[in-house]
Design a protein around this motif. Structure first.
Motif, PDB file in Angstrom:
ATOM      1  N   THR A   1       0.903   8.484  -4.241  1.00  0.00           N
ATOM      2  CA  THR A   1      -0.273   8.708  -3.415  1.00  0.00           C
ATOM      3  C   THR A   1      -1.507   8.042  -4.020  1.00  0.00           C
ATOM      4  OG1 THR A   1       0.624  10.830  -2.680  1.00  0.00           O
ATOM      5  CG2 THR A   1      -1.738  10.465  -2.366  1.00  0.00           C
ATOM      6  N   GLY A   2      -2.198   7.262  -3.205  1.00  0.00           N
ATOM      7  CA  GLY A   2      -3.429   6.622  -3.632  1.00  0.00           C
ATOM      8  C   GLY A   2      -3.241   5.375  -4.465  1.00  0.00           C
ATOM      9  N   GLY A   3      -1.985   4.951  -4.660  1.00  0.00           N
ATOM     10  CA  GLY A   3      -1.707   3.783  -5.498  1.00  0.00           C
ATOM     11  C   GLY A   3      -0.935   2.712  -4.757  1.00  0.00           C
TER      12      GLY A   3
ATOM     13  N   GLY B   1       9.660   6.665 -12.045  1.00  0.00           N
ATOM     14  CA  GLY B   1       8.682   7.731 -12.189  1.00  0.00           C
ATOM     15  C   GLY B   1       7.381   7.359 -11.505  1.00  0.00           C
ATOM     16  N   SER B   2       6.453   8.293 -11.485  1.00  0.00           N
ATOM     17  CA  SER B   2       5.135   8.032 -10.903  1.00  0.00           C
ATOM     18  C   SER B   2       4.129   9.011 -11.480  1.00  0.00           C
ATOM     19  CB  SER B   2       5.166   8.161  -9.375  1.00  0.00           C
ATOM     20  OG  SER B   2       5.493   9.488  -8.989  1.00  0.00           O
ATOM     21  N   GLU B   3       2.849   8.659 -11.336  1.00  0.00           N
ATOM     22  CA  GLU B   3       1.754   9.499 -11.824  1.00  0.00           C
ATOM     23  C   GLU B   3       0.593   9.392 -10.850  1.00  0.00           C
ATOM     24  OE1 GLU B   3      -1.636   9.453 -15.308  1.00  0.00           O
ATOM     25  OE2 GLU B   3       0.247   8.351 -15.661  1.00  0.00           O
ATOM     26  N   VAL B   4       0.222  10.504 -10.230  1.00  0.00           N
ATOM     27  CA  VAL B   4      -0.845  10.485  -9.239  1.00  0.00           C
ATOM     28  C   VAL B   4      -2.225  10.502  -9.884  1.00  0.00           C
ATOM     29  CG1 VAL B   4       0.576  11.546  -7.455  1.00  0.00           C
ATOM     30  CG2 VAL B   4      -0.781  13.003  -8.986  1.00  0.00           C
ATOM     31  N   THR B   5      -2.304  10.895 -11.152  1.00  0.00           N
ATOM     32  CA  THR B   5      -3.592  10.906 -11.844  1.00  0.00           C
ATOM     33  C   THR B   5      -4.122   9.489 -11.968  1.00  0.00           C
ATOM     34  OG1 THR B   5      -2.949  12.845 -13.125  1.00  0.00           O
ATOM     35  CG2 THR B   5      -4.793  11.533 -13.966  1.00  0.00           C
ATOM     36  N   SER B   6      -5.374   9.294 -11.592  1.00  0.00           N
ATOM     37  CA  SER B   6      -5.991   7.971 -11.698  1.00  0.00           C
ATOM     38  C   SER B   6      -6.697   7.854 -13.041  1.00  0.00           C
ATOM     39  CB  SER B   6      -6.990   7.750 -10.556  1.00  0.00           C
ATOM     40  OG  SER B   6      -7.565   6.467 -10.636  1.00  0.00           O
ATOM     41  N   ASP B   7      -6.054   7.142 -13.968  1.00  0.00           N
ATOM     42  CA  ASP B   7      -6.646   6.891 -15.272  1.00  0.00           C
ATOM     43  C   ASP B   7      -6.065   5.587 -15.811  1.00  0.00           C
ATOM     44  OD1 ASP B   7      -4.069   7.502 -16.188  1.00  0.00           O
ATOM     45  OD2 ASP B   7      -4.612   9.499 -16.884  1.00  0.00           O
TER      46      ASP B   7
ATOM     47  N   TYR C   1       5.263  -1.460 -13.869  1.00  0.00           N
ATOM     48  CA  TYR C   1       4.371  -0.372 -13.483  1.00  0.00           C
ATOM     49  C   TYR C   1       3.228  -0.925 -12.652  1.00  0.00           C
ATOM     50  CZ  TYR C   1       2.513  -1.794 -18.138  1.00  0.00           C
ATOM     51  OH  TYR C   1       2.080  -2.480 -19.237  1.00  0.00           O
ATOM     52  N   THR C   2       2.797  -0.153 -11.676  1.00  0.00           N
ATOM     53  CA  THR C   2       1.875  -0.651 -10.662  1.00  0.00           C
ATOM     54  C   THR C   2       0.436  -0.227 -10.923  1.00  0.00           C
ATOM     55  OG1 THR C   2       2.134   1.270  -9.208  1.00  0.00           O
ATOM     56  CG2 THR C   2       3.684  -0.568  -8.909  1.00  0.00           C
ATOM     57  N   SER C   3      -0.456  -0.944 -10.258  1.00  0.00           N
ATOM     58  CA  SER C   3      -1.879  -0.610 -10.212  1.00  0.00           C
ATOM     59  C   SER C   3      -2.351  -0.771  -8.772  1.00  0.00           C
ATOM     60  CB  SER C   3      -2.684  -1.534 -11.124  1.00  0.00           C
ATOM     61  OG  SER C   3      -4.074  -1.421 -10.843  1.00  0.00           O
ATOM     62  N   GLY C   4      -3.136   0.190  -8.294  1.00  0.00           N
ATOM     63  CA  GLY C   4      -3.691   0.095  -6.951  1.00  0.00           C
ATOM     64  C   GLY C   4      -5.069  -0.531  -6.918  1.00  0.00           C
TER      65      GLY C   4
ATOM     66  N   ILE D   1       0.825  -1.205   0.000  1.00  0.00           N
ATOM     67  CA  ILE D   1       0.000   0.000   0.000  1.00  0.00           C
ATOM     68  C   ILE D   1       0.862   1.259   0.000  1.00  0.00           C
ATOM     69  CG2 ILE D   1      -0.167   0.152   2.523  1.00  0.00           C
ATOM     70  CD1 ILE D   1      -3.141   0.916   2.111  1.00  0.00           C
ATOM     71  N   ALA D   2       0.391   2.300  -0.666  1.00  0.00           N
ATOM     72  CA  ALA D   2       1.107   3.579  -0.674  1.00  0.00           C
ATOM     73  C   ALA D   2       1.382   4.032   0.753  1.00  0.00           C
ATOM     74  CB  ALA D   2       0.291   4.634  -1.408  1.00  0.00           C
ATOM     75  N   GLY D   3       2.609   4.490   1.002  1.00  0.00           N
ATOM     76  CA  GLY D   3       3.003   4.938   2.327  1.00  0.00           C
ATOM     77  C   GLY D   3       3.500   3.825   3.226  1.00  0.00           C
TER      78      GLY D   3
END
Length: 298
Positions: free
Chosen positions: A70-72, A121-127, A149-152, A43-45
């Motif tokens: 964050t959130g992923g 790298g990372s991307e906080v946008t959820s798409d 690359y990850t998926s939450g 989990i993130a964090g």
């Protein structure tokens, strides 16, 4: 040289029960000098660590790992060089869940780090759009580049689509390990070859479900041709020498050196009359004149 190859991957190993610990099996069919990647997400964090190495030791964190978003899902990647044994490493996490596996690659350099270059790298946008412009290049020919690359998303369904990278050949989706353990999450791994040293380019994919993403690309390099400095160094030239397994009868250049008949491995020829002995670190220790070759086995 040939581009390193994907060999195999273990099954995913998950845990969502405190104290959050798993023994991750090694991939099947591995042989000495295969490079093993140990991949884990949580989990993130959260945080994750190796509490026991198992048969592969040491494990080295890839530069930039871990990658949080964050959130992923937070991504961890370590590498190790396999020698022997069948015991996988033990992973522990501090909260929520573990999703981990090992992945093997053959044909990599057999000493030192197998990684030619890497970037995260990372991307906080959820798409569902994954696009990773790596901005880095390989320094040697025939590298195998991989991206993780990850998926939450809380699902047991793999979240990869059709990974692509116009700069690479034979781009292939290798695994997509997702879990509903705890809050759920996982990762996708794809590979592609880069025959000529140069830009790794942009990785892209349309994922199954919207999610923030953390990611890393890693270029694995093959064994490299060795170049040595001619002895004595004061002569100031550099050239490549032929590697042979040959019996030679030797006469010393200076009287203080003994006459010898030896099997040299490795052995490097400067010309048909002169050879150079080398240590395992390829530092020249003596120069001899060749009197005769009694039995050649090269």
């Amino acid at each position: 040289m040939a581009i390193p190859q994907y060999r195999s991957a273990s099954a995913k190993t998950t845990d969502a029960t405190s104290p959050f610990s798993v023994v991750v099996p090694l991939p099947t069919g591995i042989v000495a000098n295969d490079i093993i990647l140990l991949i884990g997400s949580t989990i993130a964090g959260g945080s994750m660590s190796i509490s026991a190495d198992g048969s592969v030791t040491p494990w080295t964190a890839v530069t930039g790992s871990p990658i949080d978003v964050t959130g992923g899902e937070k991504l961890y990647v370590w590498w190790g060089r396999y020698s022997s044994g069948s015991t996988g490493p033990t992973i522990t996490a501090t909260s929520d869940h573990i999703n981990s596996c090992t992945v093997a690659f053959s044909g990599c350099i057999t000493t030192g780090s197998p990684i030619d270059n890497q970037v995260t790298g990372s991307e906080v946008t959820s798409d569902t759009s994954f696009s990773f412009t790596t901005g880095i290049s390989t320094s040697v020919n025939d590298c195998l580049d991989l991206v993780i690359y990850t998926s939450g998303v809380d699902s047991n369904t793999g979240q990869g689509g059709a990974p692509a990278n116009a700069n690479l050949s034979s781009v292939t989706l290798r695994l997509e390990y997702q879990t509903t353990a705890g809050g759920g999450g996982g990762y996708v791994l794809a590979t592609g070859g880069l025959a000529t040293a140069g830009a790794i380019g942009t990785w892209s994919d349309t994922m199954v479900s919207s999610t923030p993403k953390s990611y890393i690309t890693i270029a694995l390099k093959p064994p490299q041709a060795q170049t040595f400095t001619e002895y004595p160094k004061a002569r100031g030239s550099t050239q490549s020498f032929t590697r042979l397994n040959t019996f030679f009868t030797l006469s010393p250049v200076t009287p203080s050196q003994p006459r010898a008949k030896v099997l040299l491995q490795p052995l490097y020829i400067l010309n048909p009359k002169v050879l150079v002995l080398s240590t395992s670190k390829a530092q020249f220790v003596s120069t001899y004149l060749v009197q005769s070759i009694s039995s050649a086995t090269a």
